[in-house]
Design an enzyme around this catalytic site. Structure first.
Site, PDB file in Angstrom:
ATOM      1  N   GLU A 189      37.364  36.707  32.038  1.00 14.58           N
ATOM      2  CA  GLU A 189      35.940  36.948  31.785  1.00 14.58           C
ATOM      3  C   GLU A 189      35.693  38.354  31.241  1.00 14.58           C
ATOM      4  O   GLU A 189      34.988  39.165  31.850  1.00 14.58           O
ATOM      5  CB  GLU A 189      35.131  36.730  33.068  1.00 14.58           C
ATOM      6  N   GLU A 382      37.679  27.491  34.308  1.00 21.14           N
ATOM      7  CA  GLU A 382      36.948  27.622  35.575  1.00 21.14           C
ATOM      8  C   GLU A 382      35.686  26.792  35.498  1.00 21.14           C
ATOM      9  O   GLU A 382      34.944  26.873  34.510  1.00 21.14           O
ATOM     10  CB  GLU A 382      36.531  29.074  35.839  1.00 21.14           C
TER      11      GLU A 382
HETATM   12  C1  BG6 Z   1      34.298  33.720  38.100  1.00 17.33           C
HETATM   13  C2  BG6 Z   1      35.543  34.499  38.441  1.00 17.33           C
HETATM   14  O1  BG6 Z   1      33.348  34.623  37.632  1.00 17.33           O
HETATM   15  O2  BG6 Z   1      33.621  33.059  39.111  1.00 17.33           O
HETATM   16  C3  BG6 Z   1      36.227  34.051  39.721  1.00 17.33           C
HETATM   17  O3  BG6 Z   1      36.449  34.490  37.381  1.00 17.33           O
HETATM   18  C4  BG6 Z   1      35.169  33.774  40.772  1.00 17.33           C
HETATM   19  O4  BG6 Z   1      37.137  35.044  40.106  1.00 17.33           O
HETATM   20  C5  BG6 Z   1      34.295  32.642  40.278  1.00 17.33           C
HETATM   21  O5  BG6 Z   1      35.675  33.518  42.035  1.00 17.33           O
HETATM   22  C6  BG6 Z   1      33.235  32.205  41.281  1.00 17.33           C
HETATM   23  O6  BG6 Z   1      32.478  33.300  41.666  1.00 17.33           O
HETATM   24  P1  BG6 Z   1      32.276  33.685  43.202  1.00 17.33           P
HETATM   25  O7  BG6 Z   1      31.603  34.975  43.175  1.00 17.33           O
HETATM   26  O8  BG6 Z   1      31.481  32.587  43.773  1.00 17.33           O
HETATM   27  O9  BG6 Z   1      33.651  33.752  43.784  1.00 17.33           O
END
Ligand code: BG6
Length: 486
Positions: A189, A382
């Protein structure tokens, strides 16, 4: 059942070293920027910016503190349990597993003269285990952590020195894991360096006279480092592929008023310009206007332009969780929270327990738009739902809400494939419960596999497949044809 997904589609899951490994001071590992982030209970949390920021005094305090609650120091103990976890991923039928390498496990201080052999051996063991089970490792070189010493000495990516250190680190990885790792990503990201400079780039922004200038400069250093890593990989292992990675939060206009449409376009461009640099090889014109209007002057070396131009990525990977809206009159609309930054609410969408608006069709829009813009293969690395799971009396976890979230998003990926988008794969986020990147919580769970641990680190760490585990197994076995929850 007929599927629209290609037979060799890479189904799998994703994690990051700092959110799962634990073992933060074992086998020669140095402290990472993730290890100094202390848990703040919900009632005491300020803004997201405060939560994700860092000051020099807090940093020094955390380095000395061995007793406080720093969840990313313990992760979910993947360091010692990787075999059990990988066996569970294999049981679901994963074809690919996205993970990151902890930079301070390889170079404890970031600028050491030789790499830490014990750290390199750990990833050898992990990759061998994955390959034994027929899974391709998809490796992020830097996922939200750098060695803490690089913050102390250089203020992280604010300094150009990090380019050389990163490229050396990448070179060590490419050489060591040649033949084992076919898919690489440079920075997770990368656009988050602007929103969260400490998380994304190890920069203590609070002490900078012009924070915007510093954040853009840090990002420029990361772009150059990423391009040089692409160049290195091509020299070392011509069979491997390397991509960039973007946080793609879709932004709609709040109304059809032209000024709202313009506002949304400009906010979308603030993410897209990163992929313009990494996929097309140069900064787009609109970002230059933005710099001018915000007093930003990027210091570039004469060779930077050609480095960016000549070393383009092979594929574009991105995260997608949600969408928001934008308005020229933001006071008119309610706020929505989101992945590292929020936006305005959309009355047509429902939200997760953390206020992230759920929008499967948005994923199709993003896939179509990015493919149209870049015409290179895409990879959803993701996507997932952070939720509070309840363990039933019989020990089961009935996470139908998560199944629903995934089914609708996978369905839309299928539609995008029918639209002609070239999509290599899908790795759901946090395929096993892990520590949250933004809030360091454990109770915000994303996994198909439940991990018995709470926010204070209490629990047996026992792994239990949730209902979604068996559902995803069926999805993979049918290559996306069977999304039924039965
Ligand atoms: C993304 C990241 O922004 O979102 C991850 O690459 C992160 O590392 C994921 O865990 C979910 O966000 P959060 O803050 O709920 O863990």
């Amino acid at each position: 059942m007929e599927t629209v997904f290609p037979k060799d589609f890479l189904w799998g899951g994703a994690v990051a070293a700092n959110q799962i490994e634990g073992a933060y001071n074992i086998d020669g590992k140095g402290l990472s920027t993730a290890d100094v982030v202390r848990y703040v209970p919900p009632a005491e949390r300020g803004s997201l910016d405060e939560l994700l920021g860092m000051s020099r005094s807090r940093l020094e305090e955390a380095i000395k503190d061995t007793k406080g609650n720093y969840p990313k120091r313990r992760g979910i103990d993947f360091y010692h349990r990787y075999k059990e976890d990988i066996a569970l991923f294999a049981e679901m039928g994963f074809k690919v597993f996205r993970l990151s390498i902890s930079w301070p496990r390889i170079f404890p201080n970031g600028d050491d003269s030789t790499p830490n052999e014990a750290g390199l051996e750990f990833y050898d063991r992990v990759f061998d285990e994955l390959l034994k089970h027929g899974m391709e490792p998809l490796v992020t070189i830097s996922h939200y952590e750098i060695p803490v010493e690089l913050v102390r000495r250089y203020n992280g990516w604010a300094s150009r020195e990090l380019i050389e250190l990163f490229v050396r680190y990448a070179e060590v990885l490419f050489t060591r894991y040649k033949g084992k790792v076919k898919y690489w990503l440079t920075f997770n990201e990368i656009n988050c360096t602007l929103k969260a400079p400490f998380l994304g780039a190890g920069v203590i922004i609070e002490e900078e006279p012009n924070p915007k200038q510093t954040a853009f400069q840090a990002l420029h250093h990361q772009f150059v480092a990423s391009a040089l890593a692409v160049q290195k990989l091509r020299q070392i292992d011509s069979n491997a592929k390397i991509g960039c990675m973007l946080a793609r939060k879709l932004i709609y206009p709040y109304t059809c008023h032209p000024l709202d449409v313009l506002q949304a376009q400009e906010e979308n461009q603030m993410a897209q310009f990163c992929t313009d640099v990494q996929v097309r090889g140069s900064y787009p014109s609109f970002i230059r206007r933005h710099w001018q209007e915000h007093g930003v002057t990027i210091e570039m070396h004469p060779e930077d332009e050609s480095i960016l131009k000549e070393n383009l990525v092979d594929y574009l990977a991105f995260s997608y969780y949600m969408s928001v809206t934008a308005s020229a009159n933001p006071a008119e609309a309610a706020q929505a929270s989101g992945n590292l930054s929020g936006g305005l609410a959309n009355p047509h969408l429902k939200s997760s327990e953390w206020g992230w608006q759920i929008d499967p069709v948005g994923l199709r829009i993003v896939l179509k738009e990015m493919y149209d813009r870049y015409q290179i293969p895409l990879f959803v690395v993701e996507n997932g739902l952070g939720a509070i799971d309840r363990v039933e009396d019989d020990g089961s976890i009935q996470d139908d809400y998560r199944i629903e979230y995934f089914a609708r998003h996978i369905e839309q990926m299928g539609e995008a494939i029918k639209d002609g988008v070239e999509l290599w794969g899908y790795t759901s986020w946090g395929c096993i419960d892990l520590i949250s990147a933004s809030t360091s919580e454990m109770r915000k769970r994303y996994g198909f596999i439940y991990v018995d641990q709470d926010d204070e680190g209490k629990g047996s760490l026992k792994r239990t497949p949730k209902k979604s585990f068996y559902w995803y197994k069926k999805v993979i076995a049918s290559c996306g044809a069977n999304l039924d929850n039965d």
